[in-house]
Scaffold this motif. Structure first.
Motif, PDB file in Angstrom:
ATOM      1  N   LEU A 268      -7.723   3.167 -17.488  1.00  0.00           N
ATOM      2  CA  LEU A 268      -6.681   2.827 -16.396  1.00  0.00           C
ATOM      3  C   LEU A 268      -5.228   2.668 -17.518  1.00  0.00           C
ATOM      4  CD1 LEU A 268      -8.605   0.049 -14.884  1.00  0.00           C
ATOM      5  CD2 LEU A 268      -8.023   2.022 -13.768  1.00  0.00           C
ATOM      6  N   CYS A 269      -5.326   2.316 -18.682  1.00  0.00           N
ATOM      7  CA  CYS A 269      -4.093   1.962 -19.264  1.00  0.00           C
ATOM      8  C   CYS A 269      -4.166   2.444 -20.909  1.00  0.00           C
ATOM      9  CB  CYS A 269      -3.773   0.440 -19.413  1.00  0.00           C
ATOM     10  SG  CYS A 269      -4.102  -0.519 -17.843  1.00  0.00           S
ATOM     11  N   ARG A 270      -2.875   2.713 -21.247  1.00  0.00           N
ATOM     12  CA  ARG A 270      -2.759   2.772 -22.721  1.00  0.00           C
ATOM     13  C   ARG A 270      -1.819   1.450 -22.831  1.00  0.00           C
ATOM     14  NH1 ARG A 270      -4.031   6.954 -26.020  1.00  0.00           N
ATOM     15  NH2 ARG A 270      -1.888   7.218 -27.048  1.00  0.00           N
ATOM     16  N   GLU A 271      -0.834   1.787 -23.354  1.00  0.00           N
ATOM     17  CA  GLU A 271       0.394   0.851 -23.494  1.00  0.00           C
ATOM     18  C   GLU A 271       0.826   0.199 -22.494  1.00  0.00           C
ATOM     19  OE1 GLU A 271       0.610   3.614 -25.067  1.00  0.00           O
ATOM     20  OE2 GLU A 271       0.090   3.078 -27.348  1.00  0.00           O
ATOM     21  N   ILE A 272       0.826   0.922 -21.315  1.00  0.00           N
ATOM     22  CA  ILE A 272       1.071   0.572 -20.004  1.00  0.00           C
ATOM     23  C   ILE A 272      -0.146   1.074 -18.896  1.00  0.00           C
ATOM     24  CG2 ILE A 272       3.555   0.890 -20.302  1.00  0.00           C
ATOM     25  CD1 ILE A 272       3.578   3.326 -18.778  1.00  0.00           C
ATOM     26  N   CYS A 273       0.129   0.271 -17.938  1.00  0.00           N
ATOM     27  CA  CYS A 273      -0.872   0.370 -16.718  1.00  0.00           C
ATOM     28  C   CYS A 273      -0.076   0.907 -15.586  1.00  0.00           C
ATOM     29  CB  CYS A 273      -1.485  -0.990 -16.107  1.00  0.00           C
ATOM     30  SG  CYS A 273      -2.365  -1.813 -17.501  1.00  0.00           S
ATOM     31  N   THR A 274      -0.426   2.284 -15.221  1.00  0.00           N
ATOM     32  CA  THR A 274       0.247   2.857 -14.228  1.00  0.00           C
ATOM     33  C   THR A 274      -0.154   2.731 -12.864  1.00  0.00           C
ATOM     34  OG1 THR A 274      -0.479   4.984 -14.768  1.00  0.00           O
ATOM     35  CG2 THR A 274       1.090   4.357 -15.901  1.00  0.00           C
ATOM     36  N   PRO A 275       0.287   2.814 -11.867  1.00  0.00           N
ATOM     37  CA  PRO A 275      -0.322   2.821 -10.594  1.00  0.00           C
ATOM     38  C   PRO A 275      -0.839   4.250 -10.163  1.00  0.00           C
ATOM     39  CG  PRO A 275       2.100   2.972 -10.203  1.00  0.00           C
ATOM     40  CD  PRO A 275       1.768   2.660 -11.572  1.00  0.00           C
ATOM     41  N   VAL A 276      -0.298   5.455 -10.697  1.00  0.00           N
ATOM     42  CA  VAL A 276      -0.455   6.955 -10.361  1.00  0.00           C
ATOM     43  C   VAL A 276      -1.240   7.497 -11.660  1.00  0.00           C
ATOM     44  CG1 VAL A 276       0.113   9.017  -9.657  1.00  0.00           C
ATOM     45  CG2 VAL A 276       1.097   6.763  -8.422  1.00  0.00           C
ATOM     46  N   ILE A 277      -2.316   8.302 -11.710  1.00  0.00           N
ATOM     47  CA  ILE A 277      -2.847   9.007 -12.701  1.00  0.00           C
ATOM     48  C   ILE A 277      -3.027  10.482 -11.966  1.00  0.00           C
ATOM     49  CG2 ILE A 277      -4.524   9.298 -14.264  1.00  0.00           C
ATOM     50  CD1 ILE A 277      -4.850   6.223 -14.593  1.00  0.00           C
ATOM     51  N   GLY A 278      -2.467  11.598 -12.605  1.00  0.00           N
ATOM     52  CA  GLY A 278      -2.492  12.514 -12.211  1.00  0.00           C
ATOM     53  C   GLY A 278      -1.691  12.765 -10.558  1.00  0.00           C
ATOM     54  N   ASN A 279      -2.440  12.922  -9.749  1.00  0.00           N
ATOM     55  CA  ASN A 279      -1.856  12.837  -8.302  1.00  0.00           C
ATOM     56  C   ASN A 279      -2.614  11.992  -7.705  1.00  0.00           C
ATOM     57  OD1 ASN A 279      -4.029  14.447  -7.793  1.00  0.00           O
ATOM     58  ND2 ASN A 279      -3.370  15.517  -6.160  1.00  0.00           N
ATOM     59  N   ILE A 280      -3.282  10.924  -8.416  1.00  0.00           N
ATOM     60  CA  ILE A 280      -4.346   9.721  -7.793  1.00  0.00           C
ATOM     61  C   ILE A 280      -3.475   8.466  -7.497  1.00  0.00           C
ATOM     62  CG2 ILE A 280      -6.454   8.975  -7.658  1.00  0.00           C
ATOM     63  CD1 ILE A 280      -7.579  11.110  -9.199  1.00  0.00           C
ATOM     64  N   LEU A 281      -3.683   7.772  -6.337  1.00  0.00           N
ATOM     65  CA  LEU A 281      -3.020   6.620  -6.577  1.00  0.00           C
ATOM     66  C   LEU A 281      -4.204   5.623  -6.798  1.00  0.00           C
ATOM     67  CD1 LEU A 281      -0.821   4.984  -3.503  1.00  0.00           C
ATOM     68  CD2 LEU A 281      -2.273   3.645  -5.208  1.00  0.00           C
ATOM     69  N   VAL A 282      -4.035   4.842  -7.984  1.00  0.00           N
ATOM     70  CA  VAL A 282      -5.225   4.290  -8.947  1.00  0.00           C
ATOM     71  C   VAL A 282      -5.558   2.918  -8.115  1.00  0.00           C
ATOM     72  CG1 VAL A 282      -5.910   3.097 -10.875  1.00  0.00           C
ATOM     73  CG2 VAL A 282      -4.360   5.188 -10.954  1.00  0.00           C
ATOM     74  N   TYR A 283      -4.496   2.280  -7.656  1.00  0.00           N
ATOM     75  CA  TYR A 283      -5.048   0.982  -6.933  1.00  0.00           C
ATOM     76  C   TYR A 283      -4.538   0.854  -5.368  1.00  0.00           C
ATOM     77  CZ  TYR A 283      -5.084  -1.243 -11.738  1.00  0.00           C
ATOM     78  OH  TYR A 283      -5.282  -1.757 -12.907  1.00  0.00           O
ATOM     79  N   ARG A 284      -5.455   0.042  -4.769  1.00  0.00           N
ATOM     80  CA  ARG A 284      -5.189  -0.448  -3.320  1.00  0.00           C
ATOM     81  C   ARG A 284      -4.465  -1.554  -3.154  1.00  0.00           C
ATOM     82  NH1 ARG A 284      -9.724  -2.982  -1.298  1.00  0.00           N
ATOM     83  NH2 ARG A 284     -11.612  -2.852  -2.656  1.00  0.00           N
ATOM     84  N   ASN A 285      -4.233  -2.151  -4.109  1.00  0.00           N
ATOM     85  CA  ASN A 285      -3.398  -3.450  -4.243  1.00  0.00           C
ATOM     86  C   ASN A 285      -3.178  -3.574  -5.493  1.00  0.00           C
ATOM     87  OD1 ASN A 285      -5.894  -4.597  -5.190  1.00  0.00           O
ATOM     88  ND2 ASN A 285      -6.389  -5.239  -3.187  1.00  0.00           N
ATOM     89  N   GLN A 286      -2.982  -5.002  -6.184  1.00  0.00           N
ATOM     90  CA  GLN A 286      -2.892  -5.218  -7.729  1.00  0.00           C
ATOM     91  C   GLN A 286      -3.845  -5.015  -8.351  1.00  0.00           C
ATOM     92  OE1 GLN A 286      -0.603  -9.362  -6.454  1.00  0.00           O
ATOM     93  NE2 GLN A 286       0.107  -8.794  -8.662  1.00  0.00           N
ATOM     94  N   PHE A 287      -5.383  -5.366  -7.988  1.00  0.00           N
ATOM     95  CA  PHE A 287      -6.123  -5.352  -8.611  1.00  0.00           C
ATOM     96  C   PHE A 287      -7.443  -4.808  -8.221  1.00  0.00           C
ATOM     97  CE2 PHE A 287      -5.278  -9.241  -6.406  1.00  0.00           C
ATOM     98  CZ  PHE A 287      -6.452  -9.345  -5.260  1.00  0.00           C
ATOM     99  N   HIS A 288      -7.678  -3.956  -7.351  1.00  0.00           N
ATOM    100  CA  HIS A 288      -8.646  -3.249  -6.804  1.00  0.00           C
ATOM    101  C   HIS A 288      -8.595  -1.744  -7.056  1.00  0.00           C
ATOM    102  CE1 HIS A 288      -9.928  -6.714  -4.556  1.00  0.00           C
ATOM    103  NE2 HIS A 288     -10.995  -6.449  -4.897  1.00  0.00           N
ATOM    104  N   LEU A 289      -9.437  -0.870  -7.493  1.00  0.00           N
ATOM    105  CA  LEU A 289      -9.132   0.525  -7.468  1.00  0.00           C
ATOM    106  C   LEU A 289      -9.300   1.058  -6.090  1.00  0.00           C
ATOM    107  CD1 LEU A 289     -11.384   1.320 -10.830  1.00  0.00           C
ATOM    108  CD2 LEU A 289      -8.776   0.756 -10.625  1.00  0.00           C
ATOM    109  N   THR A 290      -8.634   2.172  -5.889  1.00  0.00           N
ATOM    110  CA  THR A 290      -8.949   2.961  -4.807  1.00  0.00           C
ATOM    111  C   THR A 290     -10.525   3.838  -4.977  1.00  0.00           C
ATOM    112  OG1 THR A 290      -7.965   4.976  -5.629  1.00  0.00           O
ATOM    113  CG2 THR A 290      -6.424   3.513  -4.341  1.00  0.00           C
ATOM    114  N   GLY A 291     -11.123   3.716  -3.624  1.00  0.00           N
ATOM    115  CA  GLY A 291     -12.060   4.587  -3.741  1.00  0.00           C
ATOM    116  C   GLY A 291     -12.284   5.799  -4.267  1.00  0.00           C
ATOM    117  N   THR A 292     -11.083   6.595  -4.060  1.00  0.00           N
ATOM    118  CA  THR A 292     -10.799   7.895  -4.660  1.00  0.00           C
ATOM    119  C   THR A 292     -10.803   7.945  -6.196  1.00  0.00           C
ATOM    120  OG1 THR A 292      -9.373   8.584  -2.860  1.00  0.00           O
ATOM    121  CG2 THR A 292      -9.175   9.972  -4.920  1.00  0.00           C
ATOM    122  N   TYR A 293     -10.245   6.665  -6.908  1.00  0.00           N
ATOM    123  CA  TYR A 293      -9.989   6.780  -8.328  1.00  0.00           C
ATOM    124  C   TYR A 293     -11.340   6.348  -8.921  1.00  0.00           C
ATOM    125  CZ  TYR A 293      -8.133   6.645 -13.145  1.00  0.00           C
ATOM    126  OH  TYR A 293      -8.095   6.743 -14.348  1.00  0.00           O
TER     127      TYR A 293
END
Length: 316
Positions: A268-293
């Protein structure tokens, strides 16, 4: 940038999704960890929300990956009937996934792994009811969450009767309370989890703790909706995101009880945590992953679980 995001998604798909296998114990897909780590590394360069973002910002909040909420214990319930079973119902390898809403969050990946490996996967989940043996505070009703205590006892009793080959325990430690306005401390969390893992370990052949996900500063869909041309405004430093969860306590409890521990942070993260990886939205809120990711992490999760499981069996 759009072409780059599609390339990263294709790399993740190539490493993390698979056609069903007829082999009894297929190896984890080669290169999946490298594909995920490469995508995470490249995500720091994204500056605009990709036009083909999946799921969309509007749909992210409902992107569970599969309809597992019908399998969870209701807020007032202290037990369920027969648990939902995924994977191979006739499989000889019995696996249990147990925890709070984060257990459900990982089901899109876990069900795929179970099908590939012919595991019989049973799911025990109750939102806002983590596995550590503590009386948590019901933040919706402002009272001790005693139904959670009884649900935990119910699950541990079921595990004690079924003697599964593997139990995967995963929880959300962010902002959990043990009293009105009283946040659970890492020491309390560790002590409670040691108690639970010890009990499970008496009946299960192997126990693995799947670490908690880092917590963003803001809900990913909300932030991206306001900063579509400046994703960096929605970044959270890894240090800050991980300080909000008790992963060190999770890992210490696993070590003390002889359980395995899998960190999800590198996915999920290196030095920073990003809400988008590739073209995938990683989180559906602050702390739950989307089913897609979560589903995109099938390969790397499978590899980590198999490694942690075989390490406990003494297999090289």
């Amino acid at each position: 940038m759009r072409r780059s995001s599609r390339f990263i998604l294709l790399a993740l798909l190539a490493g993390c999704t698979h056609a069903p296998s007829t082999a009894p114990q297929p190896a984890a897909p080669p290169g999946s960890r490298a594909a995920v780590l490469s995508a995470v590394r490249a995500a720091a360069d994204l500056r605009e929300v990709p036009a083909d973002l999946t799921p969309s910002v509007a749909a992210a909040g409902d992107d569970l990956g599969l309809d597992y909420q019908k399998c969870e214990a209701a807020p007032a319930a202290d037990r369920i009937g027969d648990p939902c079973v995924f994977g191979d119902r006739t499989g000889t390898t019995r696996v249990v996934l147990y925890g709070d809403s984060h257990a459900g969050m990982w089901l899109p990946a876990m069900t795929t792994i179970a099908a590939r490996r012919h595991w019989r996967l049973e799911f025990y989940g109750k939102p806002a009811c983590p596995a550590p043996r503590l009386t948590f505070w019901n933040q919706q009703e402002n009272r001790p969450f005693t139904a959670c205590d009884r649900f935990r006892d119910f699950v541990l009793s079921r595990i004690g009767q079924s003697h599964p080959d593997l139990v995967v325990v995963t929880n959300e430690s962010y902002a959990q309370k043990v009293g009105r306005g009283e946040l659970v401390t890492p020491a309390q969390w560790e002590t409670g989890l040691v108690d639970t893992l010890t009990t499970i370990g008496r009946s299960a052949s192997r126990v693995i703790v799947l670490g908690d996900t880092p917590v963003l500063d803001r809900s990913a869909p909300d932030c991206l909706a306001a900063h579509a041309s400046d994703i960096a405004s929605c970044f959270t430093t890894s240090t800050k995101a991980t300080a909000r969860v008790w992963n060190a306590a999770d890992e210490a409890a696993a070590k003390e009880t002889g359980a395995g521990y899998v960190s999800v942070l590198p996915w999920l993260c290196r030095e920073i945590c990003t809400p988008v990886i590739g073209n995938i939205l990683v989180y559906r809120n602050q702390f739950h992953l989307t089913g897609t990711y979560a589903r995109m992490l099938t390969g790397v999760l499978e590899d980590a679980l198999v490694r942690a499981r075989t390490a406990g069996d003494g297999t090289p």
